[in-house]
Design an enzyme around this catalytic site. Structure first.
Site, PDB file in Angstrom:
ATOM      1  N   LYS A  68       2.740   3.846 -11.034  1.00  0.00           N
ATOM      2  CA  LYS A  68       1.521   3.051 -10.878  1.00  0.00           C
ATOM      3  C   LYS A  68       1.231   2.197 -12.112  1.00  0.00           C
ATOM      4  CE  LYS A  68       0.683   4.294  -6.703  1.00  0.00           C
ATOM      5  NZ  LYS A  68       0.846   3.320  -5.599  1.00  0.00           N
TER       6      LYS A  68
ATOM      7  N   TYR B  96       4.476   9.711 -10.768  1.00  0.00           N
ATOM      8  CA  TYR B  96       3.451   8.908 -10.088  1.00  0.00           C
ATOM      9  C   TYR B  96       2.737   7.979 -11.067  1.00  0.00           C
ATOM     10  CZ  TYR B  96      -0.408   7.805  -6.912  1.00  0.00           C
ATOM     11  OH  TYR B  96      -1.323   7.147  -6.119  1.00  0.00           O
TER      12      TYR B  96
ATOM     13  N   ASN C 255       0.801  -1.224   0.000  1.00  0.00           N
ATOM     14  CA  ASN C 255       0.000   0.000   0.000  1.00  0.00           C
ATOM     15  C   ASN C 255       0.836   1.277   0.000  1.00  0.00           C
ATOM     16  OD1 ASN C 255      -2.496   1.748   0.762  1.00  0.00           O
ATOM     17  ND2 ASN C 255      -1.072   2.069   2.471  1.00  0.00           N
TER      18      ASN C 255
END
Length: 242
Positions: free
Chosen positions: A154, A150, A85
């Protein structure tokens, strides 16, 4: 009997937000939860609140990750669930982004997921069972202004999820990712109200999500109710990418 009764789970970045909500749900469903968190105060607070275990970890560091998984294997002799996470933001447009901004996000979000995933797989292969859950994002599907680092991280997480599902399935290990949309967390709490409203209006359900709603998905995918699901990316986004 809880959905995760007698399971041992590591959740990285569980000091706040989605990770914290997931830790609470896992504990309620009967799991023993190890909070792997860089911030000692928030991590210990979460662990105390659920009667879990705290381990200070920098997931971008091979040494730190090795210590974390050795601790869990020695103390519990197994690992049933890993929730990758932990993640950070360091936004900037391509023109203005410095290389250290790019590297810092990739080191935590992508390298950290790889390091923890590999360490977990080594334990789970011996057991012939386990679940690895990775945090992706809806921005990995369509990109997002000012988030070169980012989005790249991802998108990479989604790719690794699919590779691991193919490689580890024969060992009884399931690997999935969750792609949250606009979720109300500490990171978004200080955004201007007009921006929050504007972004919420883009969602077909006309609201931001709650960390608990993402945690619901993490709980389902970790449980035996998802026993034939692997290699998937589950969007928890109120329909924003429809």
């Amino acid at each position: 009997m809880g959905l995760l009764e007698n399971k041992v789970a590591i959740i990285t970045g569980a000091g706040r937000g989605i990770g914290k909500a997931t830790a609470h749900q896992y504990s309620q469903e009967g799991a023993t939860v190890i909070i792997a968190e860089f911030d000692e105060h928030s991590g210990q607070e979460t662990a105390n609140s659920i009667g879990g275990h705290f381990f200070k970890a920098d997931i971008s560091s091979q040494k730190s990750v090795t210590s974390l998984f050795e601790y869990v294997k020695t103390k519990f002799n197994r690992l049933n669930i890993l929730v990758n996470n932990a993640g950070i933001l360091n936004d900037s447009t391509l023109k203005k982004m410095e290389s250290d901004q790019f590297d810092s996000v990739m080191n935590v979000n992508l390298r950290g997921t790889y390091l923890c995933g590999k360490a977990a797989a080594n334990i789970m292969i011996e057991q012939k069972s386990g679940v690895i859950l990775n945090a992706a994002s809806v921005v990995a599907h369509n990109g997002n202004f000012g988030q070169t680092n980012y989005v790249a991280s991802k998108t990479g997480v989604i790719g690794m999820t699919k590779v691991w599902a193919r490689e580890l399935g024969k060992d009884g290990i399931r690997v999935n990712a969750i792609a949250p949309g606009f979720i109300q967390t500490d990171m978004t709490a200080n955004m201007p109200g007009k921006i929050i409203q504007m972004m919420g209006d883009k969602v077909p359900l006309r609201r931001w999500g709650k960390p608990e709603e993402v945690a619901n998905a993490y709980t389902f995918l970790a449980s035996n109710n998802a026993s034939y699901i692997t290699g998937t990316v589950l969007n928890v986004d109120g329909g924003v990418v429809v």
